[in-house]
Design an enzyme around this catalytic site. Structure first.
Site, mmCIF file in Angstrom:
data_model
loop_
_atom_site.group_PDB
_atom_site.id
_atom_site.type_symbol
_atom_site.label_atom_id
_atom_site.label_comp_id
_atom_site.label_asym_id
_atom_site.label_seq_id
_atom_site.Cartn_x
_atom_site.Cartn_y
_atom_site.Cartn_z
ATOM 1 N N ASP A 106 0.865 -1.177 0.000
ATOM 2 C CA ASP A 106 0.000 0.000 0.000
ATOM 3 C C ASP A 106 0.908 1.235 0.000
ATOM 4 O O ASP A 106 1.301 1.726 -1.055
ATOM 5 C CB ASP A 106 -0.904 -0.106 1.244
ATOM 6 C CG ASP A 106 -1.923 1.003 1.329
ATOM 7 O OD1 ASP A 106 -1.958 1.854 0.435
ATOM 8 O OD2 ASP A 106 -2.712 1.038 2.304
ATOM 9 N N THR A 107 1.339 1.704 1.171
ATOM 10 C CA THR A 107 2.281 2.833 1.216
ATOM 11 C C THR A 107 3.711 2.389 0.919
ATOM 12 O O THR A 107 4.560 3.192 0.567
ATOM 13 C CB THR A 107 2.294 3.491 2.605
ATOM 14 O OG1 THR A 107 2.777 2.527 3.558
ATOM 15 C CG2 THR A 107 0.914 3.956 3.014
ATOM 16 N N THR A 110 5.868 -1.168 4.999
ATOM 17 C CA THR A 110 6.116 -2.513 5.536
ATOM 18 C C THR A 110 7.225 -3.221 4.749
ATOM 19 O O THR A 110 8.181 -3.745 5.335
ATOM 20 C CB THR A 110 4.814 -3.360 5.489
ATOM 21 O OG1 THR A 110 3.805 -2.646 6.179
ATOM 22 C CG2 THR A 110 5.014 -4.724 6.119
HETATM 23 P P1 5GP Z 1 2.013 -0.647 3.642
HETATM 24 O O1 5GP Z 1 3.055 -0.690 4.720
HETATM 25 O O2 5GP Z 1 2.525 -0.949 2.273
HETATM 26 O O3 5GP Z 1 1.227 0.648 3.678
HETATM 27 O O4 5GP Z 1 0.926 -1.713 3.998
HETATM 28 C C1 5GP Z 1 1.180 -3.050 3.982
HETATM 29 C C2 5GP Z 1 0.283 -3.796 4.943
HETATM 30 O O5 5GP Z 1 -0.923 -3.090 5.204
HETATM 31 C C3 5GP Z 1 -0.114 -5.097 4.347
HETATM 32 O O6 5GP Z 1 0.776 -6.115 4.690
HETATM 33 C C4 5GP Z 1 -1.498 -5.306 4.940
HETATM 34 O O7 5GP Z 1 -1.389 -5.935 6.178
HETATM 35 C C5 5GP Z 1 -2.039 -3.921 5.159
HETATM 36 N N1 5GP Z 1 -2.913 -3.450 4.069
HETATM 37 C C6 5GP Z 1 -2.718 -2.392 3.241
HETATM 38 N N2 5GP Z 1 -3.739 -2.231 2.394
HETATM 39 C C7 5GP Z 1 -4.616 -3.228 2.672
HETATM 40 C C8 5GP Z 1 -5.899 -3.600 2.115
HETATM 41 O O8 5GP Z 1 -6.461 -3.014 1.179
HETATM 42 N N3 5GP Z 1 -6.486 -4.685 2.685
HETATM 43 C C9 5GP Z 1 -5.932 -5.382 3.708
HETATM 44 N N4 5GP Z 1 -6.614 -6.403 4.175
HETATM 45 N N5 5GP Z 1 -4.736 -5.062 4.236
HETATM 46 C C10 5GP Z 1 -4.085 -3.999 3.730
#
Ligand code: 5GP
Length: 182
Positions: A106-107, A110
């Site tokens: 997403d961002t 992680t």
């Molecule tokens: P990031 O660190 O890239 O913003 O987010 C990664 C983590 O956020 C993913 O491993 C997941 O756990 C959660 N996440 C982000 N977007 C979604 C979504 O649309 N649905 C779900 N279920 N989890 C998400």
């Protein structure tokens, strides 16, 4: 595709599309790691457990499976950018060929955290395999194997949850905003 579950707006990726893509990613991974002793697959809990299980079973190359868990979100569909290690690998990865298997970017915080953490442990190689990535501004992270690109909406199913529900749906669907803005 529409669903008859009132919590879901629409199916974005069907069960058949996922199965086909998982097969082709497994074929590509097998080709790329053909002359490697063992591929160390690191699934990120909880979201990637179904993707990893399907991918590993399709994979025609010697591999082992391990898990890490991080927490970056609470129970709401918002992002903090803060990542915390909750569960670590069982073994050192020095000199191993490591493939991070993640459900969604997403961002990018992680995956960025995971790459930094694992790179510091001196694996022989380190690559990333992600089932879905959202079309939005995110950290500039290289994903080596990507399943699908999706719009910037909250999705559930095939391992992805909302407050630990919907994980075992066989497809990936957009969650109705009403569910998480309660
Ligand atoms: P990031 O660190 O890239 O913003 O987010 C990664 C983590 O956020 C993913 O491993 C997941 O756990 C959660 N996440 C982000 N977007 C979604 C979504 O649309 N649905 C779900 N279920 N989890 C998400």
């Amino acid at each position: 595709m529409v669903t008859n579950n009132p919590d879901l707006d629409r199916v974005l990726i069907s069960q058949a599309q996922i199965a086909e893509r998982v097969k082709s990613i497994a074929a590509q991974v097998a080709k790329d790691y053909d002359n490697v002793d063992n591929l160390y697959m690191v699934g990120i809990l909880k979201g990637a457990f179904i993707f990893l299980a399907d991918l590993a079973r399709e994979l025609q190359v010697s591999h082992s499976v391990d898990f890490m868990a991080v927490s970056s979100y609470g129970k709401t569909a918002t992002t903090s950018g803060e990542v915390r290690l909750v569960l670590d690998l069982r073994e050192p990865i020095i000199d191993k060929h490591v493939l991070i298997v993640e459900d969604i970017v997403d961002t990018g915080h992680t995956l960025n955290y995971l790459l930094k953490t694992l790179r510091g442990r001196q694996p022989k190689s380190l690559k990333t395999c992600v089932l879905v990535r959202k079309e939005r501004d995110s950290l500039d992270i290289n994903v080596d194997y990507l399943g699908f690109t999706i719009p910037d909406v909250w999705v559930v199913g095939y391992g992805l949850d909302y407050a630990d529900s919907y994980r075992t749906l066989p497809y990936i669907a957009e969650l109705n905003k009403r569910v998480y803005s309660k």
